[in-house]
Scaffold this motif. Structure first.
Motif, short mmCIF file in Angstrom:
data_model
loop_
_atom_site.label_atom_id
_atom_site.label_comp_id
_atom_site.label_asym_id
_atom_site.label_seq_id
_atom_site.Cartn_x
_atom_site.Cartn_y
_atom_site.Cartn_z
N MET A 78 -2.83 -61.79 18.19
CA MET A 78 -1.66 -61.17 19.47
C MET A 78 -1.24 -61.65 20.76
N VAL A 79 -0.58 -61.50 21.18
CA VAL A 79 -0.46 -61.83 22.63
C VAL A 79 -0.99 -60.41 23.44
N SER A 80 -1.64 -60.25 24.46
CA SER A 80 -2.16 -59.16 25.40
C SER A 80 -1.21 -58.70 26.04
N ARG A 81 -1.28 -57.49 26.76
CA ARG A 81 -0.17 -57.11 27.94
C ARG A 81 -0.63 -57.82 28.90
N GLU A 82 -1.86 -57.67 29.32
CA GLU A 82 -2.32 -58.68 30.66
C GLU A 82 -1.38 -60.66 30.07
N GLN A 83 -1.85 -60.85 29.27
CA GLN A 83 -0.96 -62.07 29.07
C GLN A 83 1.02 -62.34 29.45
N LYS A 84 1.25 -61.29 28.64
CA LYS A 84 2.26 -60.81 28.91
C LYS A 84 3.08 -61.23 30.55
N ARG A 85 2.28 -60.07 30.62
CA ARG A 85 2.46 -60.06 32.17
C ARG A 85 2.63 -60.75 33.50
N ALA A 86 1.47 -62.10 32.85
CA ALA A 86 1.15 -62.45 33.44
C ALA A 86 2.25 -63.70 33.62
N VAL A 87 2.77 -64.11 32.07
CA VAL A 87 4.19 -64.75 31.98
C VAL A 87 4.93 -64.08 32.31
N LEU A 88 4.94 -63.39 32.44
CA LEU A 88 6.81 -62.28 33.40
C LEU A 88 6.49 -62.32 34.50
N HIS A 89 5.14 -62.72 35.36
CA HIS A 89 5.13 -62.79 36.93
C HIS A 89 5.31 -63.96 36.91
N GLU A 90 5.10 -65.32 36.43
CA GLU A 90 5.05 -66.61 35.90
C GLU A 90 6.74 -66.85 36.68
N LYS A 91 7.05 -66.84 34.92
CA LYS A 91 7.89 -66.62 35.27
C LYS A 91 9.49 -66.25 36.23
N LEU A 92 8.93 -65.18 37.13
CA LEU A 92 9.78 -64.39 38.47
C LEU A 92 9.25 -65.44 39.30
N GLN A 93 8.35 -65.90 39.43
CA GLN A 93 7.99 -66.54 40.36
C GLN A 93 9.13 -67.62 40.64
N LEU A 94 9.07 -68.21 39.44
CA LEU A 94 10.17 -69.76 39.02
C LEU A 94 11.07 -69.45 39.61
N LEU A 95 11.95 -68.04 39.66
CA LEU A 95 12.88 -67.84 39.44
C LEU A 95 13.71 -67.44 40.95
N ARG A 96 11.92 -66.64 41.43
CA ARG A 96 12.00 -66.99 42.89
C ARG A 96 12.41 -68.07 43.95
N SER A 97 11.30 -69.64 43.17
CA SER A 97 12.16 -70.24 44.20
C SER A 97 12.79 -71.49 43.34
N ILE A 98 13.41 -71.33 42.43
CA ILE A 98 14.78 -71.83 42.78
C ILE A 98 16.10 -71.47 43.23
N THR A 99 15.98 -69.74 43.17
CA THR A 99 17.21 -69.67 44.23
C THR A 99 16.71 -68.46 45.41
N ASN A 100 15.88 -69.77 45.68
CA ASN A 100 15.66 -69.11 47.35
C ASN A 100 15.91 -67.98 48.04
N SER A 101 14.37 -66.77 47.08
CA SER A 101 14.69 -65.68 47.32
C SER A 101 13.48 -65.34 47.89
N HIS A 102 13.26 -64.84 49.14
CA HIS A 102 12.13 -64.24 49.51
C HIS A 102 11.67 -62.47 49.24
N ALA A 103 12.20 -62.54 48.10
CA ALA A 103 12.09 -60.73 48.00
C ALA A 103 10.98 -60.82 47.10
N LEU A 104 9.87 -59.53 47.50
CA LEU A 104 8.42 -59.70 45.83
C LEU A 104 8.55 -58.64 45.22
N ASN A 105 9.97 -57.88 44.62
CA ASN A 105 8.83 -57.03 43.55
C ASN A 105 10.28 -57.49 43.37
#
Length: 157
Positions: free
Chosen positions: A1-28
């Motif tokens: 089973m994947v823990s909640r922390e791992q899901k959160r880390a994967v989501l954070h990583e994907k959001l950071q990737l999306l942020r870099s691709i779209t040249n976003s400076h947003a933090l939340n």
């Protein structure tokens, strides 16, 4: 089973990737997603503009633009006709001279160059036998039509 922390880390990583691709400076998360949505809309608009540009280019290539510039000046006793093209235009001179003849315009003096480009400078006067007056606009229209006819006949063959 994947823990909640791992899901959160994967989501954070994907959001950071999306942020870099779209040249976003947003933090939340919400701002990153809003910026990504704006970025996608901009990309769609760019694609639409490019498709329009391609359509215009295809349309203009199907109907070739005349490579020739035509000017006609009215002089005290006649007209000065200039025809210029960046390319050599075999047969164009004959078409233009035939158009002059059909119009009843006498070529009194002409300079022609057909080597690397096409250049015609002609001084013409109205045929004295014809009572019709010729104006510079009529001459220009006849020359442009002769160029068009020449261009179409060369594109067909």
């Amino acid at each position: 089973m994947v823990s909640r922390e791992q899901k959160r880390a994967v989501l954070h990583e994907k959001l950071q990737l999306l942020r870099s691709i779209t040249n976003s400076h947003a933090l939340n998360k919400t701002s990153i997603i809003v910026d990504a949505s704006k970025y996608i809309k901009e990309l769609k608009q760019k694609v639409e503009r490019l498709n329009q540009d391609i359509e215009i280019a295809e349309t203009s290539s199907q109907q070739p633009q005349l490579p020739v510039q035509v000017t006609v000046e009215t002089l005290e006793k006649g007209f000065l006709i200039n025809v210029f093209s960046d390319k050599s235009c075999p047969g164009l001179l004959v078409s233009i001279l035939e158009a002059f003849e059909d119009l009843g315009l006498n070529v009194l003096e002409a300079r022609v160059s057909c080597t690397d480009n096409f250049r015609l400078q002609a001084f013409g006067g109205e045929n004295e036998e014809d009572g019709d007056m010729i104006d510079s606009q009529a001459i220009k229209q006849v020359v442009v039509q002769a160029v068009k006819n020449w261009s179409e006949s060369n594109n067909d063959g």
